[in-house]
Scaffold this motif. Structure first.
Motif, PDB file in Angstrom:
ATOM      1  N   ILE A   1       6.261   3.777  -1.130  1.00  0.00           N
ATOM      2  CA  ILE A   1       4.987   4.192  -1.700  1.00  0.00           C
ATOM      3  C   ILE A   1       4.354   5.325  -0.915  1.00  0.00           C
ATOM      4  CG2 ILE A   1       4.522   1.882  -2.615  1.00  0.00           C
ATOM      5  CD1 ILE A   1       2.649   1.444  -0.261  1.00  0.00           C
ATOM      6  N   GLU A   2       4.896   5.635   0.303  1.00  0.00           N
ATOM      7  CA  GLU A   2       4.325   6.713   1.098  1.00  0.00           C
ATOM      8  C   GLU A   2       4.924   8.067   0.748  1.00  0.00           C
ATOM      9  OE1 GLU A   2       1.723   6.414   3.184  1.00  0.00           O
ATOM     10  OE2 GLU A   2       1.638   4.365   2.469  1.00  0.00           O
ATOM     11  N   ALA A   3       5.977   8.110  -0.086  1.00  0.00           N
ATOM     12  CA  ALA A   3       6.524   9.391  -0.511  1.00  0.00           C
ATOM     13  C   ALA A   3       5.499  10.088  -1.396  1.00  0.00           C
ATOM     14  CB  ALA A   3       7.828   9.169  -1.270  1.00  0.00           C
TER      15      ALA A   3
ATOM     16  N   PRO B   1       5.094  -5.148   3.721  1.00  0.00           N
ATOM     17  CA  PRO B   1       4.559  -3.922   3.101  1.00  0.00           C
ATOM     18  C   PRO B   1       5.071  -2.644   3.770  1.00  0.00           C
ATOM     19  CG  PRO B   1       2.822  -5.551   3.324  1.00  0.00           C
ATOM     20  CD  PRO B   1       4.005  -6.085   4.070  1.00  0.00           C
ATOM     21  N   HIS B   2       5.294  -2.680   5.072  1.00  0.00           N
ATOM     22  CA  HIS B   2       5.826  -1.500   5.758  1.00  0.00           C
ATOM     23  C   HIS B   2       7.271  -1.244   5.350  1.00  0.00           C
ATOM     24  CE1 HIS B   2       2.283  -1.013   8.227  1.00  0.00           C
ATOM     25  NE2 HIS B   2       2.354  -2.268   8.635  1.00  0.00           N
ATOM     26  N   PHE B   3       8.033  -2.322   5.125  1.00  0.00           N
ATOM     27  CA  PHE B   3       9.409  -2.163   4.632  1.00  0.00           C
ATOM     28  C   PHE B   3       9.394  -1.481   3.273  1.00  0.00           C
ATOM     29  CE2 PHE B   3      12.929  -3.625   2.029  1.00  0.00           C
ATOM     30  CZ  PHE B   3      14.042  -3.460   2.857  1.00  0.00           C
ATOM     31  N   ASP B   4       8.536  -1.981   2.374  1.00  0.00           N
ATOM     32  CA  ASP B   4       8.455  -1.415   1.033  1.00  0.00           C
ATOM     33  C   ASP B   4       7.967   0.030   1.052  1.00  0.00           C
ATOM     34  OD1 ASP B   4       9.309  -3.836   0.008  1.00  0.00           O
ATOM     35  OD2 ASP B   4       7.279  -4.588  -0.315  1.00  0.00           O
ATOM     36  N   ALA B   5       7.171   0.364   2.073  1.00  0.00           N
ATOM     37  CA  ALA B   5       6.639   1.717   2.178  1.00  0.00           C
ATOM     38  C   ALA B   5       7.592   2.665   2.905  1.00  0.00           C
ATOM     39  CB  ALA B   5       5.297   1.695   2.913  1.00  0.00           C
ATOM     40  N   GLY B   6       8.703   2.142   3.406  1.00  0.00           N
ATOM     41  CA  GLY B   6       9.633   2.983   4.141  1.00  0.00           C
ATOM     42  C   GLY B   6       9.159   3.310   5.542  1.00  0.00           C
TER      43      GLY B   6
ATOM     44  N   ALA C   1       6.426   1.120  16.356  1.00  0.00           N
ATOM     45  CA  ALA C   1       6.320  -0.223  16.924  1.00  0.00           C
ATOM     46  C   ALA C   1       4.876  -0.540  17.266  1.00  0.00           C
ATOM     47  CB  ALA C   1       7.203  -0.340  18.166  1.00  0.00           C
ATOM     48  N   ARG C   2       4.166   0.461  17.803  1.00  0.00           N
ATOM     49  CA  ARG C   2       2.760   0.235  18.158  1.00  0.00           C
ATOM     50  C   ARG C   2       1.896   0.004  16.925  1.00  0.00           C
ATOM     51  NH1 ARG C   2       4.156   4.776  21.420  1.00  0.00           N
ATOM     52  NH2 ARG C   2       4.567   4.143  23.585  1.00  0.00           N
ATOM     53  N   LYS C   3       2.328   0.555  15.787  1.00  0.00           N
ATOM     54  CA  LYS C   3       1.567   0.389  14.548  1.00  0.00           C
ATOM     55  C   LYS C   3       2.003  -0.846  13.755  1.00  0.00           C
ATOM     56  CE  LYS C   3       0.508   5.297  13.835  1.00  0.00           C
ATOM     57  NZ  LYS C   3       0.693   6.480  12.941  1.00  0.00           N
ATOM     58  N   GLY C   4       2.987  -1.571  14.267  1.00  0.00           N
ATOM     59  CA  GLY C   4       3.419  -2.787  13.584  1.00  0.00           C
ATOM     60  C   GLY C   4       4.320  -2.544  12.395  1.00  0.00           C
ATOM     61  N   TYR C   5       5.096  -1.450  12.400  1.00  0.00           N
ATOM     62  CA  TYR C   5       5.988  -1.146  11.289  1.00  0.00           C
ATOM     63  C   TYR C   5       7.141  -2.156  11.227  1.00  0.00           C
ATOM     64  CZ  TYR C   5       3.769   3.442  10.531  1.00  0.00           C
ATOM     65  OH  TYR C   5       2.895   4.458  10.248  1.00  0.00           O
ATOM     66  N   CYS C   6       7.907  -2.084  10.138  1.00  0.00           N
ATOM     67  CA  CYS C   6       9.024  -2.986   9.916  1.00  0.00           C
ATOM     68  C   CYS C   6      10.114  -2.783  10.971  1.00  0.00           C
ATOM     69  CB  CYS C   6       9.608  -2.752   8.521  1.00  0.00           C
ATOM     70  SG  CYS C   6      11.044  -3.773   8.149  1.00  0.00           S
ATOM     71  N   LEU C   7      10.728  -3.886  11.415  1.00  0.00           N
ATOM     72  CA  LEU C   7      11.728  -3.862  12.480  1.00  0.00           C
ATOM     73  C   LEU C   7      13.163  -3.829  11.952  1.00  0.00           C
ATOM     74  CD1 LEU C   7       9.974  -6.585  14.631  1.00  0.00           C
ATOM     75  CD2 LEU C   7      10.201  -4.180  15.287  1.00  0.00           C
ATOM     76  N   TYR C   8      13.341  -3.553  10.674  1.00  0.00           N
ATOM     77  CA  TYR C   8      14.666  -3.595  10.057  1.00  0.00           C
ATOM     78  C   TYR C   8      15.657  -2.659  10.746  1.00  0.00           C
ATOM     79  CZ  TYR C   8      18.314  -2.934   6.538  1.00  0.00           C
ATOM     80  OH  TYR C   8      19.522  -2.843   5.890  1.00  0.00           O
TER      81      TYR C   8
END
Length: 354
Positions: A317-319, A236-241, A252-259
């Motif tokens: 989706i965060e835009a 979901p973080h990847f999809d949200a950018g 990283a502390r919030k668990g965002y995507c590691l791409y």
């Protein structure tokens, strides 16, 4: 040779526990409940299959992973489901005694044993980079493969070559399927493979007396049909950018995507994000490190583990609506301006024609 069920009863396992085990095995293999009776019948009637496990150029991480399986327990696989007659890492015998056992099983169960290979054969210098029992491993591999029913290539070393085959590959380390070409080969890549994936493949073969359905690279589809990215909890973080820009940053502390820090999950096929490791406890991405793509062919030669594979541009989706609206307005305005220019040009041409 005893069946799996006979061995379990001899060990004091109740019928109820046996049926529960068969149900759990079906679930671990991704099979529906309608196939549980088939597993039960197979375990009750089919003799245990002899397995010969060879070691070429490798680090033994596949064996280390295998002995930590929890579903099913590796002790059930080794002691009950199969007859692991030769494995120079796990067996008590050594030297001439061990080699005698290998020859005996090959003769007694000719055409009916499974060959499991961990590591790969080196072809340069007549195979002298890997010697087993005083002879090149390449010779042992060809000898044992000759009358095997099927071959399992454990890990990325046996499946694709892995680090030994990375450039410049001075020993000419070679995947098993490039040396043995006349036998069905099941590739179970990973550095190492997940324990339950390894025992699951063996369980399937023993139950249904056939190799599992394979993908175009020869990997079992039941474990390698989806990308790690497809079932990753960070998707979901990847999809949200929302991406980690550098290790230990706020993302990283919030668990965002590691791409953006090199995660190869979008191009790696494996069961890490579903089966996970250490009895389903975690997997690399969950521990904060991106996937390095260890189950893919040639991953050692594909550049840095921390380099982003390619740039991506997406709204996410965060835009905000204003941001998307502004972009859309600019696009529409450009189209209107272009249309007006073309119209004016046509009018000027028309007047010139008159």
């Amino acid at each position: 040779m005893e069946t799996f069920y006979e061995v379990m009863r001899r060990q004091g396992i109740t019928r109820r526990s046996f049926l529960k085990y068969c149900s759990l095995t079906a679930a671990a293999l991704g099979l529906g409940p309608e196939l549980v009776p088939q597993i039960v019948h197979a375990m009750e009637t089919k003799p245990r299959t002899p397995v010969l496990w060879l070691h070429g150029l490798e680090c033994t991480c596949c064996s280390e992973s295998f002995i930590r399986s929890a579903h099913p327990l590796v002790k059930d696989v080794v002691l009950s489901m199969i007859s692991l007659d030769y494995d120079d890492t796990l067996m008590a015998s050594a030297g001439h005694q061990a080699e005698a056992i290998l020859d005996e099983v090959m003769e007694k169960y000719k055409g009916n044993y499974i060959l499991a290979v961990e590591g790969n054969p080196p072809l340069n210098q007549d195979g002298m980079s890997c010697i087993v029992g005083g002879k090149p491993f390449t010779d042992q591999l060809r000898k044992v493969a000759k009358d095997a029913k099927a071959i399992i290539s454990w890990g990325s070393c046996a499946s694709f070559g892995c680090v030994q085959a990375a450039r410049p590959n001075p020993t000419r380390a070679t995947p098993v399927h490039e040396v043995i070409t006349d036998k069905p080969i099941i590739k179970v890549p990973g550095c190492p493979p997940i324990a339950e994936v390894m025992t699951g493949v063996i369980t399937y073969m023993l139950t249904f007396e056939r190799i599992p359905e394979l993908d175009r690279q020869g990997r079992p589809k039941m474990f390698y049909s989806q990308r790690i990215h497809d079932k990753c909890y960070r998707r979901p973080h990847f999809d949200a950018g929302q991406f980690v820009e550098s290790f230990d940053d706020e993302g990283a502390r919030k668990g965002y995507c590691l791409y953006k820090v090199g995660c190869k999950g979008p191009t790696t096929y494996n069961a890490c994000s579903t089966v996970r490791w250490n009895e389903g406890t975690s997997f690399p991405i969950q521990s904060g490190h991106g996937c390095i793509g260890c189950s893919e062919d040639g991953f050692w030669d594909k550049g840095s583990w921390y380099a982003r594979q390619s740039d991506i541009h997406q709204f996410g989706i965060e835009a905000t609506a204003d941001e998307i609206g502004t972009t859309a307005a600019i696009g529409v305005g450009s189209i209107i301006a272009a249309h007006a220019a073309v119209s004016a040009l046509k009018r000027a041409q028309h007047k010139g024609d008159v």
